[in-house]
Design a protein around this motif. Structure first.
Motif: not given
Length: 97
Positions: A82-89, A67-70
């Motif tokens: 909300x931004x996707x910043x990566x994937x799990x695994x 979650x980011x504020x702007x």
């Protein structure tokens, strides 16, 4: 860049945002492909399909979201996104079980 033609990967689902799920046809493990590479989710295809059939939100199990504020450029008001910043695994290694 991952060369899928050289790997035993069967595409399953395109999520958008340049993220795909696939199946390692040798081990039955579900994989995720994104700009960070090919990752092994550590879940079998059977368990993945079972979770999906029970209504589990698989997207939330696959991606890392921040979650980011702007400041909204149009309203000039603060907002949260909300931004996707990566994937799990873990990094995928062909033939690993």
């Amino acid at each position: 860049q991952v060369e899928l033609a050289q790997e035993p990967v069967v595409p399953l689902c395109e999520w958008g945002c340049g993220i795909w799920s696939g199946l390692d046809s040798r081990t039955g493990s579900v994989l995720t492909l994104s700009e960070t590479g090919l990752m092994d989710l550590g879940i079998s295809f059977d368990d993945w399909m079972d979770a999906w059939s029970r209504g589990v939100n698989l997207w939330h199990d696959i991606v890392v979201v921040e979650e980011r504020s702007l400041i909204n450029p149009f309203t000039k008001q603060p907002m949260t996104t909300k931004l996707v910043v990566g994937v799990r695994g873990t990094p995928y290694v062909a033939g690993r079980e």
